[in-house]
Scaffold this motif. Structure first.
Motif, mmCIF file in Angstrom:
data_model
loop_
_atom_site.group_PDB
_atom_site.id
_atom_site.type_symbol
_atom_site.label_atom_id
_atom_site.label_comp_id
_atom_site.label_asym_id
_atom_site.label_seq_id
_atom_site.Cartn_x
_atom_site.Cartn_y
_atom_site.Cartn_z
ATOM 1 N N SER A 1 0.825 -1.208 0.000
ATOM 2 C CA SER A 1 0.000 0.000 0.000
ATOM 3 C C SER A 1 0.861 1.260 0.000
ATOM 4 C CB SER A 1 -0.930 0.022 1.224
ATOM 5 O OG SER A 1 -1.825 -1.050 1.183
ATOM 6 N N TYR A 2 1.943 1.238 0.754
ATOM 7 C CA TYR A 2 2.830 2.393 0.798
ATOM 8 C C TYR A 2 3.532 2.605 -0.550
ATOM 9 C CZ TYR A 2 6.543 5.582 2.030
ATOM 10 O OH TYR A 2 7.401 6.657 2.061
ATOM 11 N N VAL A 3 3.988 1.509 -1.148
ATOM 12 C CA VAL A 3 4.654 1.609 -2.453
ATOM 13 C C VAL A 3 3.688 2.174 -3.499
ATOM 14 C CG1 VAL A 3 5.641 0.243 -4.355
ATOM 15 C CG2 VAL A 3 6.367 -0.182 -1.998
ATOM 16 N N LEU A 4 2.438 1.740 -3.463
ATOM 17 C CA LEU A 4 1.458 2.193 -4.463
ATOM 18 C C LEU A 4 0.950 3.615 -4.222
ATOM 19 C CD1 LEU A 4 -0.669 -1.052 -4.951
ATOM 20 C CD2 LEU A 4 1.049 -0.095 -6.496
ATOM 21 N N THR A 5 0.780 3.985 -2.932
ATOM 22 C CA THR A 5 0.194 5.301 -2.642
ATOM 23 C C THR A 5 1.234 6.349 -2.286
ATOM 24 O OG1 THR A 5 -0.113 4.868 -0.264
ATOM 25 C CG2 THR A 5 -1.912 4.218 -1.761
ATOM 26 N N GLY A 6 2.350 5.926 -1.717
ATOM 27 C CA GLY A 6 3.366 6.877 -1.272
ATOM 28 C C GLY A 6 2.971 7.608 0.004
ATOM 29 N N GLU A 7 1.865 7.212 0.630
ATOM 30 C CA GLU A 7 1.387 7.859 1.857
ATOM 31 C C GLU A 7 1.286 6.833 2.976
ATOM 32 O OE1 GLU A 7 -2.161 10.184 1.354
ATOM 33 O OE2 GLU A 7 -1.696 10.540 -0.750
ATOM 34 N N ILE A 8 2.068 7.042 4.029
ATOM 35 C CA ILE A 8 2.098 6.084 5.140
ATOM 36 C C ILE A 8 0.763 6.052 5.893
ATOM 37 C CG2 ILE A 8 3.093 7.628 6.877
ATOM 38 C CD1 ILE A 8 3.913 3.891 6.388
ATOM 39 N N ALA B 1 -1.649 4.021 3.788
ATOM 40 C CA ALA B 1 -1.190 2.626 3.809
ATOM 41 C C ALA B 1 -1.514 1.970 5.149
ATOM 42 C CB ALA B 1 0.308 2.568 3.541
#
Length: 87
Positions: free
Chosen positions: A48-55, A58
Motif C-alpha cells: 500500500s505504501y509503495v502504491l500510494t506513497g502515503e504512510i 497505507a
C-alpha cells in the motif's frame, strides 16, 4: 462464541469425554490466524505504501485488512476443521 467453545471443550474433557485428536482447538485457530495476519498485514502495509506513497493511507488500508481477514481466516479454519476429507 469462541469462549463458549473453549469452555465447553474444557468441561467435556473434565467429564470423561474422549478428546478429538484430529481437531484443532479454537484457541489454536485464533493464534494461527493472528500470526498469519501479522505477516499478511506487513505485506499489505508495504504494498500500500509503495502504491500510494502515503504512510497514513497505507496504515489505514493495512488496519482494515488485518481485521477483516483475521475474522475470515478464523471461520475458514473452523469450517475446514469440521471436514473429515484428508484427515
Amino acid at each position: 462464541m469462541i469462549l463458549n467453545q473453549i469452555i465447553f471443550s474444557k468441561k467435556a474433557q473434565g467429564k470423561g469425554f474422549e478428546e478429538d485428536k484430529t481437531s484443532e482447538k479454537p484457541l489454536r485457530s485464533v493464534l494461527k490466524a493472528l500470526s498469519w495476519r501479522l505477516i499478511g498485514t506487513l505485506d499489505t502495509l508495504i504494498v500500500s505504501y509503495v502504491l500510494t506513497g502515503e504512510i497514513g493511507l497505507a496504515t489505514s488500508i493495512a488496519s482494515i485488512d488485518f481485521i477483516t481477514k483475521l475474522v475470515l481466516y478464523f471461520f475458514h479454519e473452523r469450517i475446514w476443521n469440521k471436514i473429515k476429507w484428508g484427515k
